[in-house]
Motif scaffolding. Structure first.
Motif, short mmCIF file in Angstrom:
data_model
loop_
_atom_site.label_atom_id
_atom_site.label_comp_id
_atom_site.label_asym_id
_atom_site.label_seq_id
_atom_site.Cartn_x
_atom_site.Cartn_y
_atom_site.Cartn_z
N ASP A 1 62.86 -11.88 25.89
CA ASP A 1 62.29 -10.55 25.68
C ASP A 1 61.33 -10.52 24.50
N LYS A 2 60.20 -9.86 24.72
CA LYS A 2 59.24 -9.60 23.65
C LYS A 2 59.33 -8.11 23.29
N VAL A 3 59.52 -7.85 22.00
CA VAL A 3 59.76 -6.49 21.53
C VAL A 3 58.68 -6.10 20.54
N GLN A 4 58.08 -4.92 20.76
CA GLN A 4 57.10 -4.38 19.83
C GLN A 4 57.68 -3.16 19.13
N LEU A 5 57.79 -3.23 17.82
CA LEU A 5 58.22 -2.10 17.01
C LEU A 5 56.99 -1.48 16.37
N VAL A 6 56.68 -0.25 16.71
CA VAL A 6 55.55 0.46 16.12
C VAL A 6 56.11 1.38 15.03
N LEU A 7 55.87 1.02 13.78
CA LEU A 7 56.33 1.84 12.66
C LEU A 7 55.29 2.91 12.40
N ALA A 8 55.68 4.16 12.62
CA ALA A 8 54.74 5.28 12.56
C ALA A 8 55.23 6.32 11.56
N GLY A 9 55.35 5.86 10.29
CA GLY A 9 55.89 6.74 9.26
C GLY A 9 57.40 6.63 9.19
N ALA A 10 57.91 5.41 9.11
CA ALA A 10 59.35 5.15 9.09
C ALA A 10 59.80 4.69 7.70
N THR A 11 60.92 5.23 7.25
CA THR A 11 61.55 4.81 6.00
C THR A 11 63.00 4.46 6.31
N ILE A 12 63.39 3.22 6.01
CA ILE A 12 64.75 2.76 6.30
C ILE A 12 65.31 2.07 5.07
N HIS A 13 66.48 2.55 4.63
CA HIS A 13 67.22 1.89 3.55
C HIS A 13 68.58 1.48 4.09
N ASN A 14 68.98 0.25 3.80
CA ASN A 14 70.31 -0.23 4.15
C ASN A 14 70.93 -0.82 2.91
N GLU A 15 72.06 -0.32 2.52
CA GLU A 15 72.65 -0.70 1.26
C GLU A 15 73.28 -2.09 1.30
N ASP A 16 73.74 -2.56 2.48
CA ASP A 16 74.44 -3.84 2.50
C ASP A 16 74.01 -4.77 3.64
N ALA A 17 72.78 -4.58 4.14
CA ALA A 17 72.26 -5.43 5.22
C ALA A 17 70.76 -5.18 5.34
N ALA B 1 65.68 -12.18 20.23
CA ALA B 1 64.55 -11.86 21.09
C ALA B 1 63.73 -13.13 21.21
N ASP B 2 62.79 -13.14 22.12
CA ASP B 2 61.86 -14.26 22.17
C ASP B 2 60.84 -14.15 21.03
N LYS B 3 60.33 -12.93 20.83
CA LYS B 3 59.36 -12.68 19.77
C LYS B 3 59.35 -11.19 19.46
N CYS B 4 59.16 -10.88 18.19
CA CYS B 4 59.11 -9.48 17.77
C CYS B 4 57.78 -9.21 17.08
N PHE B 5 57.12 -8.12 17.51
CA PHE B 5 55.87 -7.67 16.90
C PHE B 5 56.15 -6.38 16.14
N VAL B 6 55.88 -6.37 14.86
CA VAL B 6 56.00 -5.15 14.06
C VAL B 6 54.59 -4.64 13.81
N THR B 7 54.27 -3.51 14.43
CA THR B 7 52.93 -2.94 14.36
C THR B 7 52.94 -1.73 13.43
N LEU B 8 52.07 -1.74 12.43
CA LEU B 8 51.95 -0.64 11.47
C LEU B 8 50.92 0.34 12.01
N ASP B 9 51.40 1.49 12.44
CA ASP B 9 50.52 2.46 13.09
C ASP B 9 49.45 2.95 12.12
N ALA B 10 48.26 3.15 12.64
CA ALA B 10 47.12 3.55 11.81
C ALA B 10 47.42 4.81 11.03
N GLY B 11 47.07 4.81 9.75
CA GLY B 11 47.21 5.99 8.91
C GLY B 11 48.61 6.30 8.45
#
Length: 659
Positions: free
Chosen positions: A114-130, A138-148
């Protein structure tokens, strides 16, 4: 050699290159890193980018939408589910992520193909212990930073690790190939270990990245490839790193473009097999080496500003400079490898020890042990949370660690007493003779030796050549026939406190321009080699101290060395019988000898050395090979293709400083 990276024509990297790489990795088992080194070939590396790497587009109408809110997430569409920790993606597809998760995780746990594309479009994630984002499978992961958009990932200072494992260990952690693209911004603050890490290939195509990490900033075990982007990296360990050591087609860092500002507690950029700098603009400051490869390094076209607590560019086996602009403001040694080839480029090096050094490679496992610093070169603290989860703000008034000077920093007062160049450390390092510091306190050059005391064929005064006491700067020099400095082209300017050009065996100059302000101490020399030094082309103008002065041993182009004293800031110029300038530059410290060669020299030709004159049309280094000079003091010199006795001799092979 490849000047720019190729782009694959299919959806992923070409099947042929993938099969070749897989075959080389699977068909051969390497018992040691020495065996990997013996089979390494830069041309066999996959330096390209796939079509999908370069494609940051996505279809919002068919994508699954993940909305983060406080300690939970909601999902609209197929392939993902909300979980107690945030959200889990279980199949191939495109996923648009927005909102804030205060203590949770975005987990990718999909199929092997599986190829997975994550489009971050104004995301904030905090994880205290991971990890904030964990690509478990996955076979490959694409993290795409959405424009603006601006996106933030951060973690706590301790992790709940998986059973019988040290994993995961990064704020954005992927077990598969990871590609970062898009035109948005990603801020990553790692309080645990690394910021962004792939256990396979890490590819960055575009985007803006503000990274602060307790250990490494960008890390790809198999490789790190950067095509473009804007990067601000503060790392307690290495800024960018690849560390796979059992495959000669992996373990490399390749940079084709981008703008980088890296401050590192260890190395700014570290590769196991290769560091390739083909483009982009890099400003780096490191407590250890600015750039370090356990095998090879290749400079092709990047623009680099560097300061280092140890070496600026260190490759164990081979360092090749084919192009680019390099300005090293401070370091211990500038270019170092077993074999150093300068074929092009524009290089300026200020070194507190050797400017260019060829010494035997060390391929042992502990040759370059990782270190982590709690203080960065500018005094900042890696991993300290910044505004909006971004990079840490440097502490006000922070001090650089000993040995690591900042670019533009005022030199220590003690280092200025006889015109020593700014950026050279006040405390001298690396095997310098005990009397060196005292030799620099006076305002005048030492009396140059003449006749049979010149350190030449007529009688060497260097205790290292006579079996003298090593404590007095002695120890008989022994050549290592694997070492070579070869200058074939380019423009190389060196200002060194130790030996400027130092080979534990041979030096060959066939072209280019080499300008040297060497040491003022008699325990070092502008030119130091243990084998032979030949010249068949190029322009050379070196000044330095006299105690260990060496000339060329021979060649097909005439050269001359003579006693001549001058002070920091004075011009050094060679003119022909018609008064035309053959070569010139401005010395950065006092000197007692001059070594020069030019394509304009003829065997037995008579020339004039002019110290302190006014030179027309010289560049910022005082260099020109044409025009005229007025004023100054004159000394007659005779050029020859063979070394002669006295000050003009080869000086005899001395003990090169080594590592």
């Amino acid at each position: 050699m490849e000047g720019c990276a190729a782009v694959s024509t299919d959806a992923e990297n070409s099947a042929a290159s993938e099969q070749a790489a897989a075959a080389s990795a699977s068909d051969v088992e390497y018992a040691s890193f020495e065996e990997v080194a013996a089979t390494f070939d830069e041309s066999a590396l996959d330096l390209g980018y796939s079509k999908r790497d370069l494609d940051a587009s996505h279809d919002a109408s068919s994508a699954t939408v993940i909305t983060l809110s406080g300690d939970s997430a909601s999902v609209q569409g197929a392939g993902a589910q909300a979980s107690a920790a945030g959200a889990v993606i279980s199949s191939a597809g495109t996923y648009i992520v927005s909102g804030e998760l205060t203590d949770g995780q975005l987990l990718v746990d999909a199929g092997d193909d599986d190829k997975v594309q994550l489009v971050l479009a104004g995301a904030t994630i905090h994880n205290e212990d991971a990890p904030a984002i964990y690509v478990r499978n996955a076979d490959k992961c694409f993290v795409t930073l959405d424009a603006g958009t601006e996106n933030n990932l951060s973690d706590g200072s301790s992790y709940a690790l998986e059973s019988d494992s040290d994993e995961p260990y990064a704020t954005l952690f992927s077990r598969c190939d990871l590609t970062l693209n898009g035109s948005g911004t990603l801020n990553v603050t790692s309080a645990y270990r690394h910021a962004v890490c792939s256990k396979d290939d890490l590819v960055v195509v575009s985007g803006t990245y503000n990274i602060s990490a307790v250990e490494d900033g960008l890390r790809g075990r198999d490789s790190v490839k950067v095509r473009d982007g804007v990067f601000t990296i503060q790392a307690g360990g290495d800024g960018i790193k690849s560390n796979k050591d059992d495959d000669p087609t992996k373990g490399f860092v390749s940079i084709d473009g981008g703008a980088f500002d890296i401050q590192a507690g260890d190395d700014a950029v570290q590769g196991k097999t290769l560091i390739r700098l083909a483009g982009g603009s890099l400003t780096v400051a490191a407590n250890d080496d600015a750039f370090h490869s356990d095998l090879e390094m290749h400079l092709l076209g990047a623009s680099i500003e560097a300061s280092a607590g140890d070496d600026a560019f260190h490759a164990e086996t081979k360092l090749t400079v084919d192009g680019g602009i390099v300005n090293v403001a401070s370091c211990n040694e500038g270019y170092e490898a077993e074999k150093v080839y300068v074929n092009g480029g524009d290089t300026h090096i200020v070194a507190s020890d050797d400017g260019v050094n060829a010494s035997a490679a060390d391929l042992s496992d502990d040759a370059d042990a990782d270190t982590v610093s709690s203080t960065l070169p500018n005094g900042g603290t890696p991993g300290a949370p910044g505004k909006g989860g971004g990079a840490a703000t440097p502490d006000a008034g922070g001090q650089a660690p000993a040995g690591a000077q900042q670019s533009g920093q005022a030199p220590d007062a003690a280092a200025q007493q006889d015109g020593q160049a700014p950026g050279a450390a006040g405390v001298q390092q690396g095997g310098q003779a005990p009397d060196a510091a005292g030799a620099q306190q006076g305002g005048s050059a030492p009396e140059p030796p003449v006749g049979d005391n010149a350190g030449g064929a007529g009688g060497a005064t260097d205790p290292r050549q006579q079996g003298g006491d090593p404590a007095a700067g002695g120890g008989v020099g022994q050549a290592d026939n694997s070492c070579l400095i070869q200058i074939n082209g380019g423009y190389l300017v060196v200002d060194s406190v130790g030996d400027a050009i130092d080979s534990n065996d041979n030096v060959e100059v066939t072209g280019g321009v080499l300008l040297v302000s060497g040491p003022t101490s008699d325990g070092d020399g502008a030119f130091d080699y243990d084998g032979s030094a030949t010249i068949s082309g190029g322009t050379v103008l070196m000044v330095g101290s006299t105690g260990m002065a060496q000339s060329f041993t021979g060649g097909t182009q005439a050269f001359a060395m003579t006693s001549a004293s001058g002070e920091a800031g004075q011009s050094v110029c060679v003119v022909d019988g018609s008064g035309n300038v053959v070569a010139s530059f401005t010395a950065t410290k006092r000197f007692g000898m001059v070594l020069t060669s030019s394509p304009a020299f003829a065997e037995g030709g008579e020339y004039t050395l002019v110290i302190g004159g006014e030179i027309a049309n010289a560049n910022a280094d005082g260099y020109t090979d044409s025009g005229a000079v007025s004023g100054g003091s004159e000394t007659a010199i005779t050029a020859s293709c063979a070394a002669s006795a006295g000050m003009g001799s080869a000086g005899g092979p001395g003990a090169a400083g080594g590592k």
